[in-house]
Structure formats: C-alpha cells, structure tokens
Motif scaffolding. Structure first.
Motif, PDB file in Angstrom:
ATOM      1  N   PHE A  37       0.827  -1.210   0.000  1.00 57.39           N
ATOM      2  CA  PHE A  37       0.000   0.000   0.000  1.00 57.39           C
ATOM      3  C   PHE A  37       0.863   1.264   0.000  1.00 57.39           C
ATOM      4  CE2 PHE A  37      -3.237  -3.075   0.745  1.00 57.39           C
ATOM      5  CZ  PHE A  37      -4.356  -2.522   0.163  1.00 57.39           C
ATOM      6  N   GLU A  38       2.021   1.173   0.620  1.00 58.20           N
ATOM      7  CA  GLU A  38       2.952   2.302   0.567  1.00 58.20           C
ATOM      8  C   GLU A  38       3.411   2.538  -0.886  1.00 58.20           C
ATOM      9  OE1 GLU A  38       7.235   3.147   2.587  1.00 58.20           O
ATOM     10  OE2 GLU A  38       5.760   2.104   3.841  1.00 58.20           O
ATOM     11  N   ARG A  39       3.765   1.466  -1.569  1.00 55.23           N
ATOM     12  CA  ARG A  39       4.162   1.595  -2.984  1.00 55.23           C
ATOM     13  C   ARG A  39       3.011   2.157  -3.813  1.00 55.23           C
ATOM     14  NH1 ARG A  39       5.728  -3.733  -2.387  1.00 55.23           N
ATOM     15  NH2 ARG A  39       4.252  -4.448  -3.974  1.00 55.23           N
ATOM     16  N   LEU A  40       1.812   1.642  -3.561  1.00 54.10           N
ATOM     17  CA  LEU A  40       0.635   2.083  -4.316  1.00 54.10           C
ATOM     18  C   LEU A  40       0.401   3.580  -4.171  1.00 54.10           C
ATOM     19  CD1 LEU A  40      -2.123   1.547  -5.841  1.00 54.10           C
ATOM     20  CD2 LEU A  40      -3.123   1.259  -3.554  1.00 54.10           C
ATOM     21  N   ILE A  41       0.359   4.039  -2.935  1.00 52.45           N
ATOM     22  CA  ILE A  41       0.009   5.444  -2.697  1.00 52.45           C
ATOM     23  C   ILE A  41       1.120   6.371  -3.196  1.00 52.45           C
ATOM     24  CG2 ILE A  41      -0.539   7.153  -0.910  1.00 52.45           C
ATOM     25  CD1 ILE A  41      -2.806   5.083  -1.571  1.00 52.45           C
ATOM     26  N   PRO A  63      -2.047  21.868  -4.108  1.00 53.71           N
ATOM     27  CA  PRO A  63      -1.106  22.966  -4.348  1.00 53.71           C
ATOM     28  C   PRO A  63       0.196  22.734  -3.571  1.00 53.71           C
ATOM     29  CG  PRO A  63      -2.958  23.685  -2.970  1.00 53.71           C
ATOM     30  CD  PRO A  63      -3.282  22.315  -3.450  1.00 53.71           C
ATOM     31  N   GLY A  64       1.315  22.913  -4.266  1.00 52.96           N
ATOM     32  CA  GLY A  64       2.607  22.696  -3.620  1.00 52.96           C
ATOM     33  C   GLY A  64       3.057  21.251  -3.605  1.00 52.96           C
ATOM     34  N   GLY A  65       2.276  20.380  -4.250  1.00 51.34           N
ATOM     35  CA  GLY A  65       2.657  18.969  -4.300  1.00 51.34           C
ATOM     36  C   GLY A  65       2.078  18.175  -3.146  1.00 51.34           C
ATOM     37  N   VAL A  66       2.384  16.901  -3.137  1.00 51.32           N
ATOM     38  CA  VAL A  66       1.830  15.996  -2.129  1.00 51.32           C
ATOM     39  C   VAL A  66       2.939  15.663  -1.118  1.00 51.32           C
ATOM     40  CG1 VAL A  66       0.635  13.832  -1.727  1.00 51.32           C
ATOM     41  CG2 VAL A  66       0.318  15.039  -3.910  1.00 51.32           C
ATOM     42  N   SER A  67       2.759  16.111   0.100  1.00 52.30           N
ATOM     43  CA  SER A  67       3.802  15.946   1.132  1.00 52.30           C
ATOM     44  C   SER A  67       3.958  14.490   1.558  1.00 52.30           C
ATOM     45  CB  SER A  67       3.441  16.790   2.353  1.00 52.30           C
ATOM     46  OG  SER A  67       2.293  16.241   2.991  1.00 52.30           O
ATOM     47  N   ASP A  68       5.116  14.205   2.151  1.00 54.71           N
ATOM     48  CA  ASP A  68       5.338  12.863   2.701  1.00 54.71           C
ATOM     49  C   ASP A  68       4.302  12.545   3.770  1.00 54.71           C
ATOM     50  OD1 ASP A  68       7.473  12.463   1.061  1.00 54.71           O
ATOM     51  OD2 ASP A  68       9.004  12.845   2.587  1.00 54.71           O
ATOM     52  N   GLU A  69       3.949  13.563   4.571  1.00 55.86           N
ATOM     53  CA  GLU A  69       2.966  13.320   5.624  1.00 55.86           C
ATOM     54  C   GLU A  69       1.614  12.923   5.024  1.00 55.86           C
ATOM     55  OE1 GLU A  69       1.204  16.625   7.781  1.00 55.86           O
ATOM     56  OE2 GLU A  69       1.621  15.620   9.693  1.00 55.86           O
ATOM     57  N   HIS A  70       1.217  13.630   3.968  1.00 53.33           N
ATOM     58  CA  HIS A  70      -0.053  13.304   3.322  1.00 53.33           C
ATOM     59  C   HIS A  70      -0.015  11.875   2.776  1.00 53.33           C
ATOM     60  CE1 HIS A  70      -3.902  14.285   1.460  1.00 53.33           C
ATOM     61  NE2 HIS A  70      -3.489  13.628   0.395  1.00 53.33           N
ATOM     62  N   ARG A  71       1.082  11.526   2.145  1.00 56.69           N
ATOM     63  CA  ARG A  71       1.209  10.165   1.588  1.00 56.69           C
ATOM     64  C   ARG A  71       1.113   9.116   2.705  1.00 56.69           C
ATOM     65  NH1 ARG A  71       4.880  10.111  -3.530  1.00 56.69           N
ATOM     66  NH2 ARG A  71       4.517  12.176  -4.404  1.00 56.69           N
ATOM     67  N   THR A  72       1.752   9.386   3.826  1.00 54.84           N
ATOM     68  CA  THR A  72       1.732   8.434   4.947  1.00 54.84           C
ATOM     69  C   THR A  72       0.323   8.285   5.515  1.00 54.84           C
ATOM     70  OG1 THR A  72       3.995   9.061   5.494  1.00 54.84           O
ATOM     71  CG2 THR A  72       2.751   7.904   7.199  1.00 54.84           C
ATOM     72  N   HIS A  73      -0.372   9.422   5.645  1.00 49.65           N
ATOM     73  CA  HIS A  73      -1.730   9.354   6.184  1.00 49.65           C
ATOM     74  C   HIS A  73      -2.672   8.611   5.243  1.00 49.65           C
ATOM     75  CE1 HIS A  73      -1.153  13.023   9.081  1.00 49.65           C
ATOM     76  NE2 HIS A  73      -0.359  12.017   9.361  1.00 49.65           N
ATOM     77  N   VAL A  74      -2.548   8.892   3.966  1.00 52.54           N
ATOM     78  CA  VAL A  74      -3.428   8.231   3.000  1.00 52.54           C
ATOM     79  C   VAL A  74      -3.118   6.740   2.927  1.00 52.54           C
ATOM     80  CG1 VAL A  74      -4.111   8.128   0.565  1.00 52.54           C
ATOM     81  CG2 VAL A  74      -3.857  10.342   1.696  1.00 52.54           C
ATOM     82  N   THR A  75      -1.856   6.386   3.055  1.00 51.89           N
ATOM     83  CA  THR A  75      -1.490   4.962   3.094  1.00 51.89           C
ATOM     84  C   THR A  75      -2.167   4.276   4.277  1.00 51.89           C
ATOM     85  OG1 THR A  75       0.653   5.409   2.051  1.00 51.89           O
ATOM     86  CG2 THR A  75       0.433   3.323   3.240  1.00 51.89           C
ATOM     87  N   GLY A 119      -7.523  10.145  13.645  1.00 50.79           N
ATOM     88  CA  GLY A 119      -8.764  10.910  13.654  1.00 50.79           C
ATOM     89  C   GLY A 119      -9.938  10.260  12.962  1.00 50.79           C
ATOM     90  N   GLY A 120      -9.688   9.115  12.322  1.00 48.18           N
ATOM     91  CA  GLY A 120     -10.794   8.343  11.745  1.00 48.18           C
ATOM     92  C   GLY A 120     -11.552   9.074  10.641  1.00 48.18           C
ATOM     93  N   TYR A 121     -12.768   8.604  10.406  1.00 50.59           N
ATOM     94  CA  TYR A 121     -13.595   9.097   9.306  1.00 50.59           C
ATOM     95  C   TYR A 121     -13.780  10.615   9.365  1.00 50.59           C
ATOM     96  CZ  TYR A 121     -17.357   9.115   5.857  1.00 50.59           C
ATOM     97  OH  TYR A 121     -18.112   9.352   4.746  1.00 50.59           O
ATOM     98  N   HIS A 122     -14.017  11.115  10.572  1.00 50.07           N
ATOM     99  CA  HIS A 122     -14.279  12.541  10.746  1.00 50.07           C
ATOM    100  C   HIS A 122     -13.124  13.393  10.198  1.00 50.07           C
ATOM    101  CE1 HIS A 122     -15.925  16.161  12.529  1.00 50.07           C
ATOM    102  NE2 HIS A 122     -14.747  16.414  13.064  1.00 50.07           N
ATOM    103  N   ARG A 123     -11.913  12.963  10.487  1.00 52.34           N
ATOM    104  CA  ARG A 123     -10.740  13.685  10.001  1.00 52.34           C
ATOM    105  C   ARG A 123     -10.668  13.653   8.480  1.00 52.34           C
ATOM    106  NH1 ARG A 123      -5.176  13.704  11.556  1.00 52.34           N
ATOM    107  NH2 ARG A 123      -3.925  14.645   9.917  1.00 52.34           N
ATOM    108  N   MET A 124     -10.857  12.464   7.921  1.00 55.89           N
ATOM    109  CA  MET A 124     -10.719  12.305   6.471  1.00 55.89           C
ATOM    110  C   MET A 124     -11.760  13.118   5.726  1.00 55.89           C
ATOM    111  SD  MET A 124     -11.816  10.917   3.481  1.00 55.89           S
ATOM    112  CE  MET A 124     -13.021   9.650   3.889  1.00 55.89           C
TER     113      MET A 124
END
Lengths: 162, 162
Positions: free
Chosen positions: A23-27, A45-57, A75-80
């Motif tokens: 999933f890390e490779r995928l994201i 905007p500004g690209g996709v940060s490492d933090e964003h990639r980690t959270h989405v993974t 933060g679960g569903y509410h955060r997303m």
C-alpha cells in the motif's frame, strides 16, 4: 497416520495485496502520477507531502482490512471527510483520479488477478464518488462514521484447492 | 385498521440501471466511442455491427440480472468466450476498454450513485481481465461455464427506508 486438514480461508484484500509495503508503494506511485497531472495538481497545491502520503497509506490499509491505525491514531472518518470540504471536485477530476489509481496499482506491482482488481476498482469508484459529493459547496456531510472496510464482494479470490 | 408492511427488496443491477432500454443505450454509447478510438478499432475491423451491439446488449443484460436470453438463444458462455480467442488483447487495450465503459455509462445516463457504479466498474474490470487472459495465443480457456451473474457485492444500493 497424520491427517492434514487443509482449510482455505479468504485473506483480506490488504493481505492479498501484500500488506503495508504494497500500500505504501501504491500510494506513492499514485501521488507521483498526480503530481504530473494537469487536472489534479490544482487539488494539491505545492505537491503531495510525505505526511499526506503516509496518512493516505494508513487510510487505504485500514479500508482494505489492515491495521486500524487511521481510526486509532489519525482521527478516523471525521478527520478524512473534512479534508474534502468545499474542494468542489469535478466529475472529470474524479474520473482521472480513479483512472490513475488503476495505473498506480500496476506501477506498484499489486496483484493483477481479475478478482482482486475488481474489488480494488470497486472501492476506488465508490470512495471517489462519495468524496465528489462531499466536496461540493453546501454538501450535507455525514461527520461521524466508521472507516469503511471493503471486501471481495461478488468475486472472492481464486485459490486452487490443493 | 390496515397495516402496510414495507419490505425493501434489493433490486437487481439490471433493474436499478433501468432495464433493457438502459443497457441498449449503454452498449450503443460504448461502441460509438470504440469506433472513434485508435487503440480499439483494430479489434473491430469494419466497425461494430448492429448485430454485434444487440448480442452484447443481451450478454450484459443477463450478467446484470436481466433476462437470460444470451444463454437460451445466443449460445451462452461458450459462444462468447470463443469471440476472444487469439485476439491478443493488450493491457493498454483492456484499460482503454474499461475506461470507455465508464464514460459510456455517463453518456447513457445510467444511475451514478456510488454503489451502482462500484458494482458496475467491478464487473467491467473482472470481465475485461478474463477476456484479456483468454485472448492470448495458447491460452487455456474454460469452454463451458454459466453466464456470470454479477451482483452488488460489498455495497448494496442505498435505499432510504420510508
């Protein structure tokens, strides 16, 4: 005499895909494509940060049956769901997003059997359409819900019994 | 006093989509796109005939839960599978085919709720990957099987109870 009882259990989509590393490779493969896509870069905007990639993974891992880290730590569903508020995603952007996810699955070497990929694109379609609806200004957004858990659905994995 | 028991049954994908007329619109919209697509036209030399469109409409209608006409009148799975022998479909052609099917569903005004479209693209992915495998020279093809019946899978239709 020893009798071996062979029990074939249905693996989670997460395990079938190859677990966290897959999933890390995928994201990462996905966001690499997003960063080069003229329709989607305005959403990041500004690209996709490492933090964003980690959270989405973490989100995708949980949805596909892996560890529930997004629920317990992030933060679960509410955060997303609040990441999408007022983004005004267009149908063309949704379609591109879903299309690139399918190519990213190839980039990342995810299993390409018909059953896994049918379940995979099913979730992508479902999730992106919900995100599109939630992103419209004035949308009536469900704020609290469990993180979804996707499954094989109609077509379970093909596992020759042996 | 009259008590009305409201039973919500899960409709077939065929009925949810709008029945025969909807599948006819879908398949025509799809092949109209195919006829203008440089990757896919080599698979349909001379264009896509009305007869082909009618037969494919019958296949899709049956797969999605409509009348079993493809099985009873048109030769069933055995007939369909032999349409793909030795075509040598490429991964790029499969991806384009699946992508255009999603756009054709929009062209044809099929329901665009996340649940229906998740099931829809799931079948498209599954079916096109099986067709790709069967189309390779020397493929070991299952000759006799029932026509598949797709279903809602993970996400049943959203039907507010009232």
């Amino acid at each position: 005499m020893i009798t071996v009882l062979h029990v074939t259990e249905t693996p989670t989509l997460f395990d079938w895909a190859g677990g966290s590393a897959a999933f890390e490779r995928l994201i990462n493969a996905f966001y690499d494509r997003v960063e080069g896509d003229e329709l989607l870069t305005p959403l990041f905007p500004g690209g996709v940060s490492d933090e964003h990639r980690t959270h989405v993974t973490a989100w995708w891992s949980e949805v596909f049956g892996g560890p529930a880290e997004y629920s317990s730590e992030l933060g679960g569903y509410h955060r997303m769901v609040n990441k999408h508020v007022d983004l005004g995603i267009t149908p063309e952007q949704r379609y591109r997003f879903a299309s690139l996810m399918s190519l990213a699955a190839d980039d990342a070497g995810l299993p390409d059997d018909p059953e896994f990929r049918a379940a995979f694109v099913g979730y992508v379609e479902w999730g992106t359409r919900i995100a599109l609806a939630n992103s419209q200004p004035g949308a009536d957004i469900v704020q609290q819900a469990p993180v979804p858990r996707w499954g094989w659905g109609v077509a379970p994995p093909y596992q020759p019994s042996n």
